[in-house]
Design an enzyme around this catalytic site. Structure first.
Site, mmCIF file in Angstrom:
data_model
loop_
_atom_site.group_PDB
_atom_site.id
_atom_site.type_symbol
_atom_site.label_atom_id
_atom_site.label_comp_id
_atom_site.label_asym_id
_atom_site.label_seq_id
_atom_site.Cartn_x
_atom_site.Cartn_y
_atom_site.Cartn_z
ATOM 1 N N ARG A 300 30.639 43.220 41.039
ATOM 2 C CA ARG A 300 30.231 44.432 41.763
ATOM 3 C C ARG A 300 28.719 44.619 41.769
ATOM 4 O O ARG A 300 28.137 44.991 42.783
ATOM 5 C CB ARG A 300 30.922 45.657 41.164
ATOM 6 C CG ARG A 300 32.360 45.705 41.586
ATOM 7 C CD ARG A 300 33.179 46.813 40.970
ATOM 8 N NE ARG A 300 34.533 46.687 41.490
ATOM 9 C CZ ARG A 300 35.533 47.509 41.236
ATOM 10 N NH1 ARG A 300 35.346 48.546 40.436
ATOM 11 N NH2 ARG A 300 36.710 47.310 41.757
ATOM 12 N N TYR A 433 34.540 43.908 49.962
ATOM 13 C CA TYR A 433 35.137 43.133 48.860
ATOM 14 C C TYR A 433 34.770 43.649 47.471
ATOM 15 O O TYR A 433 33.953 44.533 47.340
ATOM 16 C CB TYR A 433 34.938 41.629 49.028
ATOM 17 C CG TYR A 433 33.553 41.056 49.201
ATOM 18 C CD1 TYR A 433 32.426 41.647 48.683
ATOM 19 C CD2 TYR A 433 33.408 39.839 49.870
ATOM 20 C CE1 TYR A 433 31.197 41.046 48.822
ATOM 21 C CE2 TYR A 433 32.173 39.228 50.017
ATOM 22 C CZ TYR A 433 31.078 39.841 49.497
ATOM 23 O OH TYR A 433 29.872 39.258 49.639
ATOM 24 N N GLU A 434 35.430 43.126 46.476
ATOM 25 C CA GLU A 434 35.340 43.651 45.103
ATOM 26 C C GLU A 434 35.681 45.137 45.064
ATOM 27 O O GLU A 434 35.075 45.894 44.305
ATOM 28 C CB GLU A 434 33.957 43.408 44.488
ATOM 29 C CG GLU A 434 33.461 41.986 44.525
ATOM 30 C CD GLU A 434 34.455 40.966 43.985
ATOM 31 O OE1 GLU A 434 35.340 41.360 43.211
ATOM 32 O OE2 GLU A 434 34.362 39.797 44.361
ATOM 33 N N GLY A 435 36.638 45.558 45.838
ATOM 34 C CA GLY A 435 36.977 46.975 45.946
ATOM 35 C C GLY A 435 36.200 47.594 47.087
ATOM 36 O O GLY A 435 34.963 47.604 47.048
ATOM 37 N N GLN A 440 35.308 52.312 45.387
ATOM 38 C CA GLN A 440 34.160 52.548 44.496
ATOM 39 C C GLN A 440 33.895 54.047 44.350
ATOM 40 O O GLN A 440 33.576 54.529 43.262
ATOM 41 C CB GLN A 440 32.884 51.880 45.045
ATOM 42 C CG GLN A 440 32.999 50.400 45.345
ATOM 43 C CD GLN A 440 33.290 49.557 44.127
ATOM 44 O OE1 GLN A 440 32.806 49.865 43.032
ATOM 45 N NE2 GLN A 440 34.093 48.522 44.289
#
Lengths: 576, 576
Positions: A300, A433-435, A440
């Site tokens: 992140r 991506y990555e959440g 977030q």
């Protein structure tokens, strides 16, 4: 085609003068030998690599894309593999790895600065080594010593690449829906004696770099369910499944297709079939998410740095073009007020964003190497608080900033010749991506802020307020704007606190809260930049420029924080 | 691949209930015979064409793009030419043309609604016939009767296509820098007796549809300089240069290359060499810009409608996907508050934006066909005031809305399968062409608002305020929010008025003023929607949905107007 000019002086200024990292290094046994000139030399060398080897491949990667051959091999764009070999030879993957694993043991702060460079120069290429450090950390903390012995040095050196297999077609934001299974297969399989092996079955989606031609092995880290796993995300276990097994045989982790994406064509985004691939457990059964969190958090921060890199590229090229293009009464468009307004905003956001991202990396250094336990714990908490803001805030700024910058070129910006449209397309994915950034925002508000009843966030607000109160008289207007935004943040927290358990209320407020927090933290960063740049600004045009950008960004941005927090305090009712 | 579902009920609701167009038609001799059912039938037929013929070619156009063959011919994507033939056969180009030229004489309001449909279904294809109506108007008002006789019916019917040649490599926003020249060539050339012909020389850029395989002739309208022309934009003359001359010979207006664009691949964006092409003057020498303004204003409204079409497509598909995709505790993501917030915002903006765009078209109808001269003049002034807001405001909403909507799909949205990423790419260009949005902002503030000391804008504000004051008690909060925004607009005007001659001050304020005006006008539109939808909303879920979207959009959006106008009133000083 766009070149890359590393903002070396700007980076050093942030590290040395704004964040005053050298003093912090001196207090950490692990970094006590590091001085600013050594750090600057590392950045200079990285800048040479990024501008010389990576930037020239950026447009190539976009135009050629990746190709899945009939034999299941993925061919990356011309030059990508050579650049990766040079990257490994240069020791770049090992920058922040521990010396006992062949690493250079440099701070995460420097890793962040070089991460910004790689992403700014060539985001697509950067995806291949992008998970190395996260995989290194994950294995280091959670893998069995036998796995560590085999894989840690290869991952630290980058000789082998690493991937992270989370998403499945039915499970995107909601990992609890993952279906891939792991079946016990017995001991000593695949050439690894002494460890129970598992056979992995399932279908994964959106796996960056699951297949490529950059390195001769890939360490796949795969989330799957053991036979006795409970449902939901608490039933996931983490497995290491190397593409080439220790006995040299090929492991059936098969790329079945490449996504056709809006951008980031140089990066192979793979659909993957796990067809009984051999894997070994990393960490505890059913605790795979915890083991992977280390990796996801590192990822992140790096995604946030991608946003920063895009914003930096966009602002630098927009300034250059605007100074050279003449339209309207013989003036370069950089002199037209509508363009100046945009250009200064982009610069201000990039420079304050850099402070925020680097500070987060520096907090990770303190969390790992700080002198005492309280300091380490507080730094870890603050890094964890800032991470979703860095990820979501800076990727949004990176994409929206590049998109806004495109206007500077006019119609030319819409063609691939100018290069900015690739930045717009490439930068878009980082908001996903990555959440996703909405995830977030929820992570920030629900978990990081309300999770401890606002304690960690409150300490951050107190520090921001203290800095504003200590600001010199020459920055009184700026300091007042920051204090006003802090007040709005406190009011938002107070309004939310009694409803912290109302997930609809919190969910509806999360995006505004994130927007407010981003603008507040950037305003605080700008105030620090202004304070650091002010002495000597009268004599040094470069310092005057930092000061001017910081003031402009702060005075425009702090009221946006007030506005966003106001929406949290007094929300409009969502239609049923 | 994305389908297109024409929002027929929404369109009719705006035309019939919000704008109450039928009453206006009744008062115009030209439209007195038109009733709402006929209008609705036209829209239904257009919707069938858009969804049946255009939408299926949208992804095809993106993937195949256009191709410039060695012989200089441009091949458009498969199916484009057939669809165009069907378009001409259906009489669509002639919708708003006068019956005496073979047109159907329908109001611009209906032309706007079908324009929204074409753009929503297939923006790339729409570029080919996109300038027909503007060229028709331009020729009708400015061309010599001999030219009109030859070209007007063919342009009205769409048998021949039309283009507009403005931009040159060195002259984008600043047309004063145009260099193309026109040299007198004598009488009776090219098979057109009785008119002096000119030879055109120069290089044009970004010419949409300058070459294609859709029709067997193209009417090029070209800005160039006569030998005795003064420098700057007052020295430009307009010429009609047909691709095939009246005597049947080929005119050297040559496409020398196609742009590789971020999106809109189905539309051929040509570099053009004028190699002594024959042309005839349209309008007065050196007054080419005035003659072309008719066309550019029509084009600006249509570009705004493209933005609206993109926004409508984005919101409709995002809603559909969000209702079907399940993530997180078994709920469709349309139930998650962060998604609902986004989805309702997109819907609210699309619906209020439709009112604003259609109202502008309706003002053009009144300007042409209104019963008395004062009414016509006022309508023309108001249309001219609203046009830059429609162009810039709706294209920004279209692009940013589509970009925001992409989040609903998560990672899938970044791949071409979902279709939304094409909308993001295609919609981007509309912020650039027909004058960048920054140029629109200057046009709005400098020319349309301050040009008459705020008089026309003041009358618009008074009308908005009167509507807010007359709002029913059930919408008191909404009405108060609108009044507050009107107040902020007035304050901004008062702050600017004394500095109206300070081009730097005005230039720096223009974008904020545009943002404020857009949000204020959308809030006013939302209030009108809410008032029209409220009766019967308790029994009719469709009306309740309109009402809910309008209230949400207004209560979120009006404070944004206040914020933006506040920046105009109290600007942060731009760095020197």
């Amino acid at each position: 085609m766009q070149s890359y000019t590393p903002p070396l002086r700007e980076m050093r200024f942030v590290i040395e003068e704004v964040l005053q990292a050298p003093a912090a290094w001196a207090a950490m046994p692990a970094h006590a030998d590091l001085d600013i000139d050594t750090a600057a030399a590392v950045l200079e060398e990285a800048g040479r690599f990024a501008s010389g080897l990576l930037a020239p491949l950026n447009a190539v990667g976009d135009r050629q894309g990746c190709r899945l051959a009939d034999d299941g091999r993925v061919h990356t764009p011309e030059g990508f593999a050579d650049a990766y070999r040079a990257f490994v030879q240069g020791g770049w993957p090992a920058l922040a790895c521990a010396p006992e694993h062949g690493g250079q043991g440099l701070p995460m702060l420097l890793d962040a600065a070089v991460g910004e460079m790689w992403a700014a120069a060539n985001h697509g290429w950067t995806m291949y080594p992008g998970l190395l450090h996260g995989a290194y950390d994950c294995l280091r903390h959670h893998a069995d010593p036998a796995l560590q012995a085999l894989y840690l040095p290869k991952v630290a050196s980058g000789e082998w690449l690493a991937t992270m297999h989370l998403t499945e077609p039915q499970a995107g934001s909601d990992l609890g829906l993952l279906r891939s299974r792991a079946e016990p297969a017995g001991m000593g399989l695949g050439g690894l004696p002494g460890l129970p092996a598992y056979r992995l079955h399932g279908v994964k989606q959106f796996i960056s770099g699951a297949a490529h031609d950059l390195a001769d092995n890939t360490v796949h880290l795969v989330l799957a369910r053991l036979p006795d796993a409970p449902a939901g995300s608490r039933g996931l276990s983490l497995f290491l499944a190397p593409q080439r097994l220790p006995d040299g045989s090929h492991n059936p982790v098969r790329c079945t297709g490449l996504e056709h994406k809006m951008g980031l064509h140089g990066s192979a985004t793979c659909a993957v079939a796990l067809e009984g691939a051999l894997g070994w457990l990393v960490g505890q059964p059913h605790r795979g998410l915890q083991a992977m969190f280390v990796m996801m958090n590192a990822a992140r921060l790096h995604v946030g740095l991608q946003g920063l890199g895009h914003l930096e590229q966009a602002q630098r090229h927009a300034w250059a073009y605007a100074r050279e293009r003449v339209q309207g009464r013989g003036r370069p468009i950089a002199e037209h007020p509508a363009m100046r307004r945009l250009l200064w905003t982009l610069r201000a956001d990039a420079e304050a964003g850099r402070v925020l991202a680097y500070e987060t990396a520096m907090l990770l250094d303190t969390a790992h190497h700080g002198a005492d336990a309280d300091q380490r714990a507080e730094a870890e908490g603050q890094a964890s608080l800032l991470t979703p803001v860095v990820k979501a805030g800076l990727t949004a700024l990176g994409h929206h900033g590049a998109d806004a910058a495109l206007q500077v070129w006019g119609g030319t910006g819409y063609t691939r010749d100018a290069g900015i449209e690739q930045t717009v397309r490439d930068s878009r994915v980082a908001m996903l991506y990555e959440g996703t950034n909405e995830i977030q925002a929820l992570d920030l508000l629900q978990r990081k802020v309300l999770g401890d009843q606002g304690a960690a966030f409150g300490r951050r607000l107190a520090a921001i307020q203290a800095r504003a109160e200590a600001a010199p008289a020459g920055l009184a207007g700026e300091a007042a704007a920051v204090r006003h935004a802090v007040q709005a943040a406190r009011a938002a927290l107070e309004a939310l606190a009694p409803q912290a358990e109302d997930t609809d209320r919190v969910g509806a407020a999360a995006d505004d809260f994130l927007a407010g927090s981003t603008r507040l933290l950037l305003a605080d960063a700008a105030l620090r930049i202004a304070q650091a740049a002010a002495p000597g600004a009268a004599e040094d045009p470069w310092r005057a420029e930092r000061l001017a950008a910081a003031r402009w960004g702060l005075l425009r941005g702090a009221p946006e924080a007030v506005f966003a927090f106001g929406r949290v305090s007094s929300p409009v009712a969502l239609p049923a």
